[in-house]
Design a protein around this motif. Structure first.
Motif, PDB file in Angstrom:
ATOM      1  N   VAL A 115       0.747  -1.227  -0.268  1.00 45.67           N
ATOM      2  CA  VAL A 115       0.049   0.105  -0.151  1.00 45.67           C
ATOM      3  C   VAL A 115       0.506   0.978   0.043  1.00 45.67           C
ATOM      4  O   VAL A 115       0.585   2.461  -1.155  1.00 45.67           O
ATOM      5  N   LYS A 116       1.670   1.595   1.019  1.00 44.29           N
ATOM      6  CA  LYS A 116       2.526   2.179   0.817  1.00 44.29           C
ATOM      7  C   LYS A 116       3.368   2.943  -0.551  1.00 44.29           C
ATOM      8  O   LYS A 116       3.340   3.652  -1.435  1.00 44.29           O
ATOM      9  N   ALA A 117       3.655   1.413  -1.228  1.00 42.03           N
ATOM     10  CA  ALA A 117       4.653   1.675  -2.562  1.00 42.03           C
ATOM     11  C   ALA A 117       3.603   2.322  -3.308  1.00 42.03           C
ATOM     12  O   ALA A 117       3.896   2.759  -4.270  1.00 42.03           O
ATOM     13  N   MET A 118       2.232   1.354  -3.452  1.00 39.42           N
ATOM     14  CA  MET A 118       0.875   2.209  -4.197  1.00 39.42           C
ATOM     15  C   MET A 118       0.968   4.231  -4.567  1.00 39.42           C
ATOM     16  O   MET A 118       0.428   4.746  -4.851  1.00 39.42           O
ATOM     17  N   ARG A 119       0.913   4.444  -2.843  1.00 44.25           N
ATOM     18  CA  ARG A 119       0.555   5.394  -2.407  1.00 44.25           C
ATOM     19  C   ARG A 119       1.428   6.878  -2.770  1.00 44.25           C
ATOM     20  O   ARG A 119       1.347   7.496  -3.546  1.00 44.25           O
ATOM     21  N   THR A 120       2.346   5.608  -2.764  1.00 48.88           N
ATOM     22  CA  THR A 120       4.296   6.781  -3.044  1.00 48.88           C
ATOM     23  C   THR A 120       4.840   6.791  -4.462  1.00 48.88           C
ATOM     24  O   THR A 120       5.834   7.746  -4.551  1.00 48.88           O
ATOM     25  N   CYS A 121       4.272   6.300  -5.184  1.00 52.10           N
ATOM     26  CA  CYS A 121       4.149   5.523  -6.693  1.00 52.10           C
ATOM     27  C   CYS A 121       3.879   7.376  -7.771  1.00 52.10           C
ATOM     28  O   CYS A 121       2.808   7.614  -6.821  1.00 52.10           O
ATOM     29  N   PRO A 122       4.646   7.889  -7.638  1.00 49.32           N
ATOM     30  CA  PRO A 122       3.984   9.326  -8.799  1.00 49.32           C
ATOM     31  C   PRO A 122       3.126   8.958  -9.928  1.00 49.32           C
ATOM     32  O   PRO A 122       1.822  10.063 -10.032  1.00 49.32           O
ATOM     33  N   THR A 230       2.629  14.936 -16.502  1.00 45.06           N
ATOM     34  CA  THR A 230       2.522  14.558 -15.473  1.00 45.06           C
ATOM     35  C   THR A 230       3.091  14.498 -14.737  1.00 45.06           C
ATOM     36  O   THR A 230       3.384  13.718 -13.335  1.00 45.06           O
ATOM     37  N   PHE A 231       4.644  15.537 -14.119  1.00 41.11           N
ATOM     38  CA  PHE A 231       5.480  15.904 -13.325  1.00 41.11           C
ATOM     39  C   PHE A 231       3.802  16.317 -12.319  1.00 41.11           C
ATOM     40  O   PHE A 231       4.027  15.901 -11.609  1.00 41.11           O
ATOM     41  N   ALA A 232       3.158  17.406 -12.662  1.00 43.45           N
ATOM     42  CA  ALA A 232       2.379  17.564 -12.168  1.00 43.45           C
ATOM     43  C   ALA A 232       1.628  17.065 -11.185  1.00 43.45           C
ATOM     44  O   ALA A 232       0.387  17.386  -9.763  1.00 43.45           O
ATOM     45  N   ILE A 235       3.363  15.508  -8.714  1.00 43.25           N
ATOM     46  CA  ILE A 235       3.122  16.196  -6.521  1.00 43.25           C
ATOM     47  C   ILE A 235       1.327  17.022  -6.934  1.00 43.25           C
ATOM     48  O   ILE A 235       1.181  16.415  -5.802  1.00 43.25           O
ATOM     49  N   THR A 236       0.521  16.018  -7.498  1.00 44.66           N
ATOM     50  CA  THR A 236      -1.078  16.190  -6.834  1.00 44.66           C
ATOM     51  C   THR A 236      -1.408  14.675  -5.731  1.00 44.66           C
ATOM     52  O   THR A 236      -1.584  15.120  -4.619  1.00 44.66           O
ATOM     53  N   LYS A 237      -0.235  14.698  -6.743  1.00 45.46           N
ATOM     54  CA  LYS A 237      -0.338  12.749  -6.046  1.00 45.46           C
ATOM     55  C   LYS A 237      -0.261  12.440  -4.541  1.00 45.46           C
ATOM     56  O   LYS A 237      -0.340  12.441  -3.388  1.00 45.46           O
ATOM     57  N   THR A 238       1.535  13.496  -4.354  1.00 45.91           N
ATOM     58  CA  THR A 238       2.074  13.453  -3.533  1.00 45.91           C
ATOM     59  C   THR A 238       1.382  14.491  -2.260  1.00 45.91           C
ATOM     60  O   THR A 238       1.310  14.338  -1.070  1.00 45.91           O
TER      61      THR A 238
END
Length: 286
Positions: A115-122, A230-232, A235-238
């Motif tokens: 779950v951590k990896a899913m949430r922290t991949c961009p 996709t860079f932005a 950032i939104t996901k982060t």
């Protein structure tokens, strides 16, 4: 394409940029097309349950995605008419009852690390959910950024049905933020299945699709995201993830810093020049 690749020292790029289109998955299907990766859990005869091996490979693959230059969005699906029935009863649940605390903690940390990896991949993750979506399958759906379901889908956080707490893999932190505290409490205390139409009303599903169309619509949505800045988007996901633990004042300052960084990107400049020229911007993720 800009000269951003040429500006990066080769040694730095070698350690932080990789191509994943050619990745050879061992425990599920992996396909990359047009910047969209599709992960398909592929044990349809058992409703696509997870094993120790598939948990570990999924954790490691989502961890690698932060370095991928050729994957801009991810679709998560199950083969056949079901998404995922959770941990395999014979290959996971059976062995777990024979383990001691250190090994059990090794397992629960591994599942949480997925779950951590899913949430922290961009990359934004779009889950295409049909049929059974239970246990760890429900958690993976929850951990995705967007969820497309079907009317016949049945999502169940059924941990208490097997004598376990509902606090599994981040469920008590994340599910209330998606459907609300009271509704999350009901699902986690009872383990009952959430039907597709009810799940859409509750906000668990972004929308419902016909069963034969749900994967295609998820991939179409992922293609739209992959064609965006996709860079932005990363950032939104982060920020969506990190701001859960911030005050409003902290969040506004963090967003000010994040947005200032995005204003330095070529995509921001492309959008401006396209607007002036009355054209649609072609984003490149840099």
């Amino acid at each position: 394409m800009s000269d951003s690749t040429e500006r990066v020292d080769p040694a730095l790029a070698a350690g932080n940029r990789k191509q994943l289109a050619g990745y050879a998955a061992q425990h599920f299907k992996w396909q990359v097309e047009g910047g969209v990766a599709t992960i398909t859990l592929n044990r349809p005869e058992r409703k696509n349950p997870l094993t120790f091996d598939s948990y570990a490979e999924l954790r490691d693959l989502f961890g690698q995605l932060k370095y991928a230059t050729d994957v801009k969005a991810v679709v998560l699906a199950g083969a056949g008419d079901n998404f995922c029935s959770g941990g395999d009863v014979h290959e996971i649940i059976g062995p777990l009852v024979r383990l001691k605390a250190p090994e059990l903690l090794m397992f629960t940390r591994m599942t949480g690390d997925l779950v951590k990896a899913m949430r922290t991949c961009p990359q934004p993750i779009v889950a295409a959910i049909d049929g059974v979506c239970a246990g760890a399958g429900a958690i993976m759906a929850m951990a995705s950024d967007l969820r497309l379901g079907t009317a016949r889908s049945k999502t169940a956080f059924l941990f208490n049905r097997v004598g376990l707490a509902g606090c599994d893999m981040g469920a008590c932190a994340m599910l209330p933020r998606i459907v609300g505290q009271g509704r999350a409490s009901e699902l986690l205390y009872t383990g009952r299945a959430l039907g597709g139409e009810e799940g859409e009303r509750w906000g668990f599903f972004n929308r419902l699709c016909a069963p034969e169309a749900v994967l295609g619509e998820a991939q179409a949505l992922a293609r739209d995201l992959a064609a965006g800045p996709t860079f932005a988007n990363g950032i939104t996901k982060t920020m969506l993830h990190q701001e859960w633990s911030m005050t409003i004042e902290q969040a506004i300052e963090a967003e000010a810093q994040a947005q200032a960084i995005c204003m330095l990107t070529e995509d921001f400049s492309r959008a401006y020049h396209a607007f002036v020229a009355k054209q649609k911007p072609v984003f490149q993720g840099d």
